[in-house]
Design an enzyme around this catalytic site. Structure first.
Site, PDB file in Angstrom:
ATOM      1  CD  GLU A 167      41.616  43.524  34.430  1.00 32.59           C
ATOM      2  OE1 GLU A 167      40.689  43.151  33.688  1.00 32.59           O
ATOM      3  OE2 GLU A 167      41.464  44.458  35.234  1.00 32.59           O
ATOM      4  CE1 TYR A 169      49.415  44.881  33.933  1.00 33.32           C
ATOM      5  CE2 TYR A 169      47.049  45.242  33.770  1.00 33.32           C
ATOM      6  CZ  TYR A 169      48.239  44.800  33.221  1.00 33.32           C
ATOM      7  OH  TYR A 169      48.248  44.277  31.948  1.00 33.32           O
ATOM      8  NE  ARG A 217      39.047  47.195  33.810  1.00 39.21           N
ATOM      9  CZ  ARG A 217      39.705  47.021  32.671  1.00 39.21           C
ATOM     10  NH1 ARG A 217      40.301  48.064  32.096  1.00 39.21           N
ATOM     11  NH2 ARG A 217      39.768  45.841  32.104  1.00 39.21           N
ATOM     12  CG  HIS A 255      47.087  40.050  33.241  1.00 37.93           C
ATOM     13  ND1 HIS A 255      46.144  39.925  32.243  1.00 37.93           N
ATOM     14  CD2 HIS A 255      47.363  41.381  33.318  1.00 37.93           C
ATOM     15  CE1 HIS A 255      45.866  41.110  31.742  1.00 37.93           C
ATOM     16  NE2 HIS A 255      46.591  42.013  32.380  1.00 37.93           N
ATOM     17  CD  GLN A 347      43.355  32.409  15.982  1.00 36.92           C
ATOM     18  OE1 GLN A 347      43.839  32.490  14.856  1.00 36.92           O
ATOM     19  NE2 GLN A 347      42.360  31.579  16.245  1.00 36.92           N
TER      20      GLN A 347
END
Length: 687
Positions: A167, A169, A217, A255, A347
């Site tokens: 992701e 990181y 991961r 991201h 949300q």
């Protein structure tokens, strides 16, 4: 009876321990990690999921040191004192028969902190802080921090750790030239760039011993330009497996990638093919390490199909366990229709995280609030049972009625339409929002199970409610479209959003949409979809539309998007000056804007709606109403806000009936299902 999900519910033998099934509750940041005061709530949150029979839980990310913080004073595990505090969490999970791993998350240049570090001094587009480039000695300190964190996790009673290497990181930042410009032994050739990941896994394994779960991961699809090539990803996966990882988990997208990966519009199981591709590579090399696939797996049949097709050995579901802590238990008991499905709206989970609020769930407001939002059954002998009328079977009314009935009240639910759902019956018709139908399926079943007495096609009057002597009345009557009072709005080619979405009124080839809130965006997305064409894109169509490619042929797995042409020419307008869709969700607004831009929707702000003519919509700009312009169109669709429907309130109060307003009937400024369901559930919990 044989299970309908034999692959999903089959145990997984890891050699030194066995997982009860093939379900991982994937890591997600809830905010409960970021303060000692939240640890009792975090323990209750995870214990409820363990009680629901998930095979293995992974916590939200904990930084191994302050340089790895997601934000100042974010969750960190770096001391023995911290490990002792975590015992509250691990003991609670083990008491329910579950297993839990701690995720070690070093954010690198993504850290929202002036202390952030990275392989090179390159600022990320999602943080205002430029990271400090690490020296070789600094890199060694980061590795030691990972090792210390893993050792402390074992000390705290965790069954394992997940090393977050995807992701975008910290570890991921070393892997690609996009963020690693080093020329020393930690940069340059890929063998150097992947050293950090391999060193961390190898040294963590040495520190924790052979009988401790170590998940890595792995970013299998970066979805950024200059991301990892497929050969590089495979090389790293093999090295990580040989270095001592127990399991490899799939990460998809950085991201900062401009491809949606977990939103509602992403097809279910959209990235399982990437894990399958890796699984074949590792099996071909004689490496039988289990692989986990992830992203948009939200129902048991989806997970079962992914496993049956050999895409992976386990499935990771994160937000589905916000929506329903009993997901696995219900699937195992043949109660699939009782699962409260994650609709991937973001949300109340991700949007809350990015606002530094505790994460919860739109369809399950108890998530993250298990210790404070208590739904206690009534003591029938104490005479607390009430007869309650709930008027309106939209999201607020459904949540209120079923929660009240579940607690033991006698509940009558009145709905003027022939079906339950209210505004969700329109939302589910929007391309990419088909999941809303699952929420209605869930509530329909819950009505049956809780004993709510449902009265459809019944427009109830205040006099009826008074005559039936209800103890209390809950008005969830919703909203009606606001009239923007534009001259010419009575013309036949002017429609409301209800006409378009609910009643299927014909719409011309050129459309002006008045109002660019959430409904305006939804209507625009609906209108650019080809008439008669399924609004749900096939996986191939979706991948093509967003430019997702086979990483073996395109580095990073991303190429130029190739959307299908729009079905109509749409112009989306708003009165307010500024970016359209500014009020949309923080983590999904960009997706909606990008989707409309791909469909060539013209977006115009700062307009005055002067009049509608047979030729179109005439507008001017600014306070001085300058530069008049006719926007030629065949149809004008009004999405200019809503007004609350609360005609029953005054006569009920005049008759002395205790009455409550919830949902749109209470606040109609923006249709907000999250607020409506939360408000309804909290009211029902205390009635």
């Amino acid at each position: 009876m044989s299970s309908p999900y034999p692959n999903l519910l089959r145990p997984l033998d890891l050699g030194f321990t066995t997982l009860a099934n093939r379900v991982l509750m994937g890591s997600m940041h809830t905010g409960l990690e970021d303060g000692r005061k939240h640890f009792p709530a975090m323990a209750a949150f995870f214990a409820e999921r363990a009680r629901g029979c998930v095979g293995l839980i992974v916590t939200g990310g904990f930084a191994p040191n302050i340089e790895g913080w997601a934000k100042p004073f974010a969750g960190t595990l770096s001391t023995s004192g911290g490990a002792r505090r975590h015992k509250l969490v691990t003991d609670a999970v083990h008491a329910e028969g579950g297993k839990i791993a701690l995720q070690i998350l070093h954010t690198g240049r993504y850290g929202y902190s002036p202390l952030c570090v990275a392989p090179s001094r390159i600022q990320s587009p999602i943080s205002p802080f430029t990271p400090r480039a690490l020296t070789a000695r600094g890199i060694e300190r980061q590795i030691l921090a990972f090792v210390r964190c893993a050792r402390l996790a074992r000390e705290a009673g965790y069954d394992g750790v997940e090393v977050m290497g995807s992701e975008g990181y910290f570890i991921n930042q070393f892997l690609v030239t996009h963020t690693n410009h080093r020329t020393d032994e930690w940069g340059g050739a890929y063998a150097n760039r992947m050293r950090l990941a391999v060193e961390i896994v190898q040294r963590v394994r040495e520190a924790v011993g052979p009988d401790f779960i170590l998940i890595y991961r792995l970013s299998m699809l970066d979805l950024i330009p200059d991301g990892s090539s497929w050969d590089e990803v495979v090389m790293l996966a093999k090295a990580v497996a040989r270095a001592g990882a127990t399991i490899i988990n799939t990460g998809i997208g950085w991201h900062e990638a401009r491809v949606p990966t977990i939103a509602t519009s992403v097809p279910r199981g959209a990235f399982a093919w990437v894990t399958q591709k890796m699984r074949k590579e590792l099996r071909g090399a004689g490496l039988n390490i289990p692989l986990i696939t992830s992203n948009r797996i939200n129902m048991p049949e989806v997970a079962e199909a992914v496993l049956a097709e050999g895409c992976a050995d386990m499935v990771s579901m994160a937000r589905p366990f916000l929506a329903d802590a009993e997901f696995v238990a219900k699937a195992a008991a043949g109660r699939r229709d009782e699962i409260n499905t994650c609709i991937a709206c973001n949300q109340a989970c991700l949007d809350h995280t990015f606002k530094a609020k505790l994460a919860s769930c739109l369809v399950n407001p108890r998530a993250g609030h298990e210790t404070t939002l208590l739904l206690r059954r009534l003591d029938a002998s104490a005479g607390h049972r009430k007869r309650v009328a709930v008027v309106g079977a939209g999201p607020a009314g459904l949540a209120a009625a079923t929660t009240l009935a579940e607690r033991g009240h006698e509940v009558h639910l009145f709905e003027s339409a022939a079906e339950i759902g209210g505004q969700f019956n329109m939302a589910k018709r929007i391309p990419g929002k088909e999941e809303f139908s699952e929420t209605l399926r869930y509530f329909a079943r819950r009505i049956q199970l809780t004993g709510v007495q449902l009265h459809l096609s019944r427009r109830v009057a205040a006099a009826d409610l008074v005559a039936q002597k209800f103890d209390e009345v809950v008005l969830a009557t919703g909203v009606r479209p606001r009239d923007p009072k534009i001259p010419g709005a009575e013309l036949p080619h002017v429609l409301s959003y209800i006409d378009v979405l609910l009643h299927g009124r014909p719409v011309g080839a050129r459309v002006a949409v008045v109002g660019a809130g959430g409904i305006g965006f939804d209507v625009a997305e609906f209108l650019v979809t080809a008439p008669g064409h399924s609004p749900t894109l096939s996986l191939h169509e979706w991948l093509t539309e967003w430019g997702v490619a086979d990483p073996a042929s395109v580095r990073g797995g991303v190429r130029r998007a190739r959307p299908a042409p729009p079905a109509r020419q749409v112009t989306l307008l708003q009165r307010k000056a500024g970016k359209l869709g500014k009020g949309l969700g923080k983590t999904t607004g960009w997706i909606h804007r990008a989707a409309l831009q791909m469909k060539q929707v013209e977006m115009i702000d700062g307009v005055n709606y002067e009049r509608i003519t047979p030729q179109g919509l005439f507008v001017t700009y600014g306070d001085k109403r300058r530069d008049g312009q006719l926007i030629e169109c065949d149809t004008v669709v009004l999405c200019a806000g809503q007004e609350p429907l609360r005609e029953l309130l005054a006569p009920l109060k005049a008759a002395g009936v205790k009455t409550h307003l919830i949902g749109g009937a209470d606040e109609a400024s923006e249709l907000d299902a999250k607020r409506a369901i939360d408000q309804a559930t909290r009211l029902a919990a205390v009635m």
